[in-house]
Scaffold this motif. Structure first.
Motif, PDB file in Angstrom:
ATOM      1  N   UNK A 152       0.851  -1.085  -0.112  1.00 55.97           N
ATOM      2  CA  UNK A 152       0.027   0.024  -0.069  1.00 55.97           C
ATOM      3  C   UNK A 152       0.772   1.313  -0.030  1.00 55.97           C
ATOM      4  N   UNK A 153       2.370   1.295   0.637  1.00 59.36           N
ATOM      5  CA  UNK A 153       2.968   2.487   0.863  1.00 59.36           C
ATOM      6  C   UNK A 153       4.153   1.981   1.116  1.00 59.36           C
ATOM      7  N   UNK A 154       4.895   2.883   0.562  1.00 56.04           N
ATOM      8  CA  UNK A 154       6.445   2.772   0.587  1.00 56.04           C
ATOM      9  C   UNK A 154       6.847   4.245   1.301  1.00 56.04           C
ATOM     10  N   UNK A 199      11.716  -2.108  -5.785  1.00 50.85           N
ATOM     11  CA  UNK A 199      10.848  -3.063  -4.990  1.00 50.85           C
ATOM     12  C   UNK A 199       9.306  -2.881  -5.434  1.00 50.85           C
ATOM     13  N   UNK A 200       8.817  -1.771  -5.942  1.00 51.72           N
ATOM     14  CA  UNK A 200       7.487  -1.552  -6.142  1.00 51.72           C
ATOM     15  C   UNK A 200       7.143  -1.421  -7.704  1.00 51.72           C
ATOM     16  N   UNK A 201       7.930  -0.798  -8.309  1.00 55.56           N
ATOM     17  CA  UNK A 201       7.445  -0.582  -9.742  1.00 55.56           C
ATOM     18  C   UNK A 201       7.767   1.010 -10.166  1.00 55.56           C
ATOM     19  N   UNK A 202       7.361   1.149 -11.461  1.00 55.37           N
ATOM     20  CA  UNK A 202       7.393   2.586 -11.792  1.00 55.37           C
ATOM     21  C   UNK A 202       6.483   3.732 -11.328  1.00 55.37           C
ATOM     22  N   UNK A 244       0.289   2.208  -5.374  1.00 57.06           N
ATOM     23  CA  UNK A 244       1.189   2.511  -4.433  1.00 57.06           C
ATOM     24  C   UNK A 244       1.461   3.677  -3.773  1.00 57.06           C
ATOM     25  N   UNK A 245       1.492   4.294  -2.755  1.00 56.97           N
ATOM     26  CA  UNK A 245       1.527   5.602  -2.317  1.00 56.97           C
ATOM     27  C   UNK A 245       3.477   5.562  -1.813  1.00 56.97           C
ATOM     28  N   UNK A 246       3.771   6.530  -2.453  1.00 59.18           N
ATOM     29  CA  UNK A 246       5.187   6.685  -1.740  1.00 59.18           C
ATOM     30  C   UNK A 246       5.402   8.243  -1.219  1.00 59.18           C
ATOM     31  N   UNK A 260      22.731   7.015   5.296  1.00 63.66           N
ATOM     32  CA  UNK A 260      21.184   6.169   5.920  1.00 63.66           C
ATOM     33  C   UNK A 260      20.478   6.306   4.648  1.00 63.66           C
ATOM     34  N   UNK A 261      20.609   5.121   4.081  1.00 63.78           N
ATOM     35  CA  UNK A 261      19.182   4.965   3.090  1.00 63.78           C
ATOM     36  C   UNK A 261      18.325   3.874   3.433  1.00 63.78           C
ATOM     37  N   UNK A 262      17.306   4.238   3.999  1.00 59.92           N
ATOM     38  CA  UNK A 262      16.286   3.393   4.687  1.00 59.92           C
ATOM     39  C   UNK A 262      15.008   3.192   3.906  1.00 59.92           C
ATOM     40  N   UNK A 263      14.429   1.900   3.623  1.00 59.41           N
ATOM     41  CA  UNK A 263      13.290   1.664   3.171  1.00 59.41           C
ATOM     42  C   UNK A 263      12.249   1.031   3.833  1.00 59.41           C
ATOM     43  N   UNK A 264      11.028   1.735   4.225  1.00 56.17           N
ATOM     44  CA  UNK A 264       9.791   0.884   4.800  1.00 56.17           C
ATOM     45  C   UNK A 264       8.788   0.737   3.790  1.00 56.17           C
ATOM     46  N   UNK A 265       8.281  -0.570   3.865  1.00 60.25           N
ATOM     47  CA  UNK A 265       7.439  -1.004   2.911  1.00 60.25           C
ATOM     48  C   UNK A 265       6.203  -1.396   3.731  1.00 60.25           C
ATOM     49  N   UNK A 266       4.865  -0.977   3.362  1.00 59.14           N
ATOM     50  CA  UNK A 266       3.815  -1.488   4.308  1.00 59.14           C
ATOM     51  C   UNK A 266       2.695  -2.135   3.276  1.00 59.14           C
ATOM     52  N   UNK A 267       2.534  -3.189   3.812  1.00 57.25           N
ATOM     53  CA  UNK A 267       1.741  -4.125   3.247  1.00 57.25           C
ATOM     54  C   UNK A 267       0.364  -4.557   3.792  1.00 57.25           C
ATOM     55  N   UNK A 268      -0.539  -5.193   3.255  1.00 57.96           N
ATOM     56  CA  UNK A 268      -2.058  -5.613   4.151  1.00 57.96           C
ATOM     57  C   UNK A 268      -1.566  -6.699   5.251  1.00 57.96           C
TER      58      UNK A 268
END
Length: 358
Positions: A152-154, A199-202, A244-246, A260-268
């Protein structure tokens, strides 16, 4: 790889980042450092002696090293304003190249390279090295396996601190708009953009904010202050593939953030977090029982620990195959996002992207 061929790499640019690639070349059995090039003759000779590179394979003209019959591929680690010129020369000489990011200074350069490349494609990669961080590779596997469900959200941030006022960082080429094009956006933001695409797409659309915190810096060559016209901070809100919202933030003025390159990806079904400062672990919060989901740290499997952009690039040249090497299209589409961010800031509105499909 299918053969025992060893590629001779011509390294263009001997500044600080070249040390990363020299070390990486030494760890890959299918490539070796075959020639070097830099505008600084003294530096060329110094590195040549350190690396055992003969005089005949030390160059100060990029045209000469790219045209050399002894070289199988180029790795270019130069300031941003040189990227497009070197890629163009490599295309015209049918020389495989791995270029540092960003892809180009602007879309005019990017579109010109696209036309040349489509007419005469070559093995190409761009230096999005952070997608090869072991934790990023494992996170990609988990996402592909639907471990966190529908995304849903990155949230992505890439922060460094070297630009903060008390460091008194001088007016370097990275602060010169004519050489760098942008500041934090092209330097660090390009990696944020690639991480999200990986991770997510375009990207489908962007809105953005850019700020320059330190408006003047001292030029070490003259001792006088020069105006800084590139960004110290960029914030982007975006919609990516599948709605997907970014949310993205990058700056070189974040005290306490080393790299610090940090990625958090939120899924259902859960959340995933990775950080290049913790390369061997993935943090997961997944509901896998009747209890409330809790954060846990998962160690990255060994299979993801020996991958690199140069290893995949060599495989692409030798075998015509690769796993997920960042391609020409990756570089072009990343540049399109950067350009759209700038356009959004200039016009104060949302920008929809017309991108190149893979």
């Amino acid at each position: 790889m299918g053969t025992n061929k060893i590629l001779n790499i011509g390294l263009i640019g001997l500044g600080g980042m070249s040390n990363y690639y020299k070390n990486l070349i030494s760890t890959i059995e299918t490539i070796r450092l075959g020639a070097i090039c830099d505008v600084n003759q003294e530096l060329v000779d110094k590195v040549g002696e350190e690396e055992g590179i003969g005089q005949e394979r030390r160059f100060i003209q990029i045209e000469d090293i790219i045209a050399s019959s002894d070289i199988d591929a180029i790795v270019a680690v130069v300031p941003n304003n040189m990227h497009a010129k070197i890629v163009e020369l490599c295309i015209k000489n049918k020389m495989p190249i791995m270029s540092e990011k960003p892809f180009a200074m602007n879309m005019e350069e990017a579109d010109h390279l696209k036309k040349l490349y489509e007419e005469s494609p070559i093995p190409f990669s761009i230096g999005f090295i952070h997608r090869y961080t072991p934790s990023f590779q494992y996170a990609k596997q988990l996402i592909d396996e639907n471990a966190i469900g529908k995304i849903r959200y990155i949230d992505v941030k890439y922060q460094q601190s070297f630009g903060a006022p008390f460091y008194e960082t001088p007016y370097l080429w990275r602060y010169d708009q004519k050489i760098s094009g942008t500041g934090a956006l092209g330097d660090l933001g390009a990696h944020m953009i690639d991480s999200a695409r990986f991770f997510v797409g375009e990207f489908e659309s962007v809105t953005a904010l850019m700020k320059t915190f330190i408006e003047n810096r001292v030029d070490p060559a003259t001792g006088e202050e020069r105006e800084v016209l590139v960004d110290d901070f960029t914030s982007i809100q975006a919609e990516l593939k599948n709605h997907v919202v970014g949310n993205f933030i990058t700056t070189r003025n974040a005290v306490g953030s080393a790299n610090q390159l940090e990625v958090t990806i939120y899924g259902d079904a859960g959340t995933l977090n990775v950080n290049i400062e913790r390369p061997d672990e993935v943090r997961l919060c997944i509901k896998d029982s009747d209890e409330e989901p809790v954060w846990k740290t998962v160690e990255v499997p060994e299979e993801h620990r020996n991958k690199s952009v140069l290893r995949d690039f060599a495989s692409l040249i030798i075998d015509g195959e690769h796993s997920n090497v960042p391609s020409f299209v990756d570089g072009y589409n990343s540049q399109l996002v950067i350009e759209s961010v700038i356009q959004s800031v200039e016009n104060g509105q949302l920008v929809k992207l017309d991108r190149e499909e893979k």
